[in-house]
Design an enzyme around this catalytic site. Structure first.
Site, PDB file in Angstrom:
ATOM      1  N   CYS A 108      62.493   8.668  32.877  1.00 16.89           N
ATOM      2  CA  CYS A 108      62.073   7.343  32.430  1.00 16.89           C
ATOM      3  C   CYS A 108      61.389   7.362  31.062  1.00 16.89           C
ATOM      4  CB  CYS A 108      61.205   6.678  33.499  1.00 16.89           C
ATOM      5  SG  CYS A 108      61.120   4.888  33.314  1.00 16.89           S
ATOM      6  N   ARG A 121      63.851  -6.836  32.714  1.00 20.83           N
ATOM      7  CA  ARG A 121      63.775  -5.390  32.868  1.00 20.83           C
ATOM      8  C   ARG A 121      64.876  -4.925  33.813  1.00 20.83           C
ATOM      9  NH1 ARG A 121      58.809  -2.965  31.401  1.00 20.83           N
ATOM     10  NH2 ARG A 121      59.146  -1.233  32.824  1.00 20.83           N
ATOM     11  N   HIS A 128      63.680   7.469  39.140  1.00 19.02           N
ATOM     12  CA  HIS A 128      62.485   8.019  39.774  1.00 19.02           C
ATOM     13  C   HIS A 128      62.582   7.732  41.268  1.00 19.02           C
ATOM     14  CE1 HIS A 128      60.920   3.887  38.757  1.00 19.02           C
ATOM     15  NE2 HIS A 128      60.422   3.991  39.953  1.00 19.02           N
TER      16      HIS A 128
END
Ligand SMILES: [Zn+2]
Lengths: 477, 257
Positions: free
Chosen positions: B97, B134, B210
């Site tokens: 990330c 996002r 993640h």
């Protein structure tokens, strides 16, 4: 009041009644939703009638418990608290609490004695502040929570800054000095605002363990990495910035001593008097465990002091406090004790696990991990949660909820064994856990938010008490 | 022969830690210890320099934009040149990330400000602005493990699924010097458009996944481990360990949408 506002209040009341008649819970959220849809002036029109104004409580963790404590304190002080209960903390939940208290003609029942005590979701604060024009805003803390909803923790910090620009003149901001993200809100406060800091001065309450879940590591003024003389948990502690000299402000309301007392907490709160008189000292035996609950009690006391409430009702209400919905709430089922402790983010859950680890004897643990919208869809935070703390005393554990397999894997890493059993269904999990807990023993249930709502309903039914509290449990988290 | 020891450098563990990335370190330690492989962890923070010879594997995780800014300049000043050299030399690297973004050529944040990257990967990342959506949600992708460098005759391994969660504002585009780590089956990946996820260059992997990434993707965890150990110890056969809980979590995540 505008006819449209009166009509909206009436429609909201009818919707709540219909919802109850259909057996759909307490009807709180629906009343607010209907009323607010029809007229956006409902909240200001009703909140404006409360002669004692409004106190708003927001923050990531502790806002439900802190606002319930404030409500009990207000009651003990002879006021009539108008409180949105148990997590109904979006605009519709606040509208619902106000509408339910009003007559069909749009008047609060006893406006001259009423103080609105409002628990408000972090991201909802910018909408609530102009609508209720609070006298006091209490900020508990800012941690990562539901990052899939907010994107970043900083998004919440920015929403709070926006909210403060709309605070009415003379508002008192009650800020946690131990949280650098909350303490710095004083920088954004309008010039007319008063700031009252609270904090834990007792350095002995700090831990030495490494903090895996810490969400504000850098100075919000200069960007340097913060240093800590004492860390209580997460990024809460006696912080200072080696870069610019920014540091924890000296709190006017402070805990000078805190310690475990049976299954509760004994604490001494000292508050500076406003006019140079001797400081007030409040000795409280709180019937809740965990440093985070001492902080909740401190925040509530500071909020009450900002409202000029006297020490006696503060102490009486805190000592007689009964746990809020799913927050160290106890059930007694066929000779067993069942304690429900909500854990919805790494900082909060690690504190819950620390509290369980401090309990004597062997423990039976039922963990839930759901990934509903109100829980957060991302469960990666379990890897920053110290499940290891609760492993030594555990004789039985079950991983439950919609993400039970992720949880079982995390528990394997925490030393609970290769084969932690998994149960997705909430009812089956509760049944199995009760079967595994002999009479006279305690079962600890540690759920995320949506699991907590369902589980405490199941437990209440098994115990034979009414599942729906007044106010209902259809919260927004 | 003495037992091998995996030497891991965890970059900025205190500042780049927002999405449970500590689980990746826990996973590597567990998978080493279960096989009698030593595990040495060094945490490198702000101002601390990086020496490529001292490590077999470099790990860095995700952060918020604010922390990322401070880290970006420290990375350039104290670690980037040595990191690039180490990756050229075959040191294994896993960046998740925020670290993945910082290890590219540059990161343009939501305000349009450009952060220089460490240049480990030939890629760049742009945040399309505060109002852009996002990339958030469960992600499933397909990864084809590379054949071992020491065994070029080996057939490429079968497709492996990678499961986890992504939450990033930036959109990443790869240059010709990097190839995608995986293909997106469900989710956004690098940019939500070209179906690519992450980047690979030599023994370095960058990814948005993640969750934590490694615990419930044990095949990937072992591939990272094997690549890290190979440079100093040659090809090491990793003995199977009890992965029932890992594979149950992986299988459950394959059903998520
Ligand atoms: Zn500073």
């Amino acid at each position: 009041m505008a006819p449209r506002t009166v009509a909206a209040i009436l429609a909201g009341k009818l919707a709540a009644r219909a919802s109850r008649a259909l057996g759909r819970g307490g009807g709180t959220a629906i009343a607010g939703l209907v009323a607010a849809r029809i007229d956006s002036d409902v909240i200001p029109a009703l909140a404006g009638q409360a002669a004692h104004g409004a106190i708003v409580v927001t923050g990531t963790n502790g806002k439900t418990t802190t606002s319930l404590m404030l409500s009990r304190i207000a009651h003990a002080a002879g006021l009539r608290p108008l409180h949105n209960r148990s997590g109904s903390n979006l605009m519709r939940g606040v509208a619902a609490a106000l509408v339910q208290d009003a007559t069909a003609g749009g008047r609060l029942h006893a406006p001259s004695r009423t103080l609105a005590v409002l628990e408000v979701d972090e991201a909802t604060l910018p909408l609530i502040v102009p609508a209720v024009r609070p006298r006091v805003i209490v900020f508990t803390n800012l941690f990562r929570d539901q990052l899939d909803r907010y994107g970043e923790v900083d998004t919440v910090a920015q929403a709070w800054q926006r909210a403060l620009t709309q605070a009415p003149p003379g508002t008192t901001l009650v800020l946690n000095a131990d949280d650098p993200a909350v303490a710095r809100l004083a920088d954004d406060a309008p010039a007319s605002a008063r700031v009252l800091y609270y904090g834990i001065d007792d350095a002995g309450a700090g831990g030495s363990a490494e903090q895996h879940a810490s969400d504000f590591r850098t100075c919000l003024r200069c960007g340097a990495e913060l240093a800590y003389d004492v860390t209580f948990y997460g990024h809460i502690g006696h912080w200072r910035c080696p870069g610019c000299g920014n540091g924890r402000p000296a709190p006017a309301v402070r805990v000078t001593a805190v310690g475990v007392h049976g299954e509760g907490t004994r604490m001494t709160i000292v508050a500076d008097a406003p006019d140079g008189e001797a400081p007030l000292t409040l000795c409280v035996t709180l019937p809740l465990a965990g440093l985070y609950n001492a902080e909740n009690a401190l925040a509530a006391a500071a909020g009450a002091i900002a409202l000029a409430i006297a020490p006696a009702p503060i102490v009486a209400a805190l000592e007689g406090f009964r746990a809020a919905f799913g927050r160290q709430e106890r059930f007694h089922i066929e000779g067993r004790d069942v304690e429900v402790m909500l854990g919805k983010n790494p900082t909060g859950l690690t504190q819950v696990l620390r509290t369980i680890a401090a309990r004597p004897g062997r423990t039976r643990l039922l963990f839930f991990l759901n990934d509903g919208i109100a829980d957060g869809r991302d469960v990666s935070w379990i890897w920053d949660t110290d499940y290891e703390l609760a492993q030594p005393g555990a004789v039985w554990v079950l991983a439950a909820g919609s993400r039970a397999e992720d949880l079982a894997l995390r528990l394997k890493y925490a030393g609970f064994g290769e084969d932690v059993p998994v149960e997705r269904d909430e009812q089956a999990a509760v049944r199995r856990a009760l079967r595994e807990t002999p009479a006279g023993e305690t079962l600890y249930v540690v759920p995320t938010y949506t699991a907590m709502l369902r589980v405490r309903e199941l437990l209440a039914r098994r115990e034979g008490r009414a599942a729906h509290w007044a106010g209902g449990e259809e919260g927004d988290a | 022969m003495t037992a091998p020891v995996l030497r891991v450098a965890h970059l900025y563990p205190r500042l780049m830690n927002i999405y449970g990335d500590r689980g990746n370190i826990m996973c590597l330690r567990h998978r080493c210890e279960a096989r009698g492989i030593g595990f040495e962890l060094t945490e490198l923070g702000m101002g601390e320099s990086f020496h490529g010879d001292a490590y077999d594997l470099v790990f860095a995780g995700g952060a918020q934009d604010r922390e990322q800014r401070g880290v970006a300049y420290d990375l350039l000043a104290t670690k980037a040149a040595a990191l690039r050299a180490a990756v050229e030399d075959g040191v294994a690297l896993l960046a998740v990330c925020g670290a993945y973004q910082l290890f590219g050529r540059f990161y343009r944040d939501a305000s349009g400000a450009e952060l220089p990257g460490a240049g480990v990967f030939d890629l760049s990342t742009e945040h399309p602005g505060v109002d852009a959506k996002r990339c958030i949600g469960n992600i499933i992708c397909e990864w084809q493990p590379a054949g071992r460098r020491s065994r070029p005759e080996a057939l490429p391994a079968a497709i492996v699924t990678i499961v986890g969660f992504e939450n990033h504002g930036g959109r990443t585009r790869l240059g010709p010097g990097a190839r995608p780590f995986a293909r997106v089956r469900h989710g956004f990946g690098n940019n939500g458009e070209d179906g690519s996820e992450g980047a690979v260059y030599r023994n370095a992997i960058g990814t948005y996944v993640h969750g934590s990434l490694l615990p419930k993707n044990p095949v990937l965890a072992d591939a990272v481990l094997a690549a890290a150990l190979e440079r100093r110890y040659g090809a090491i056969e990793l003995t199977p360990i009890d992965d029932r809980a890992e594979l149950r979590a992986h299988a459950a995540a394959l059903r998520l949408r």
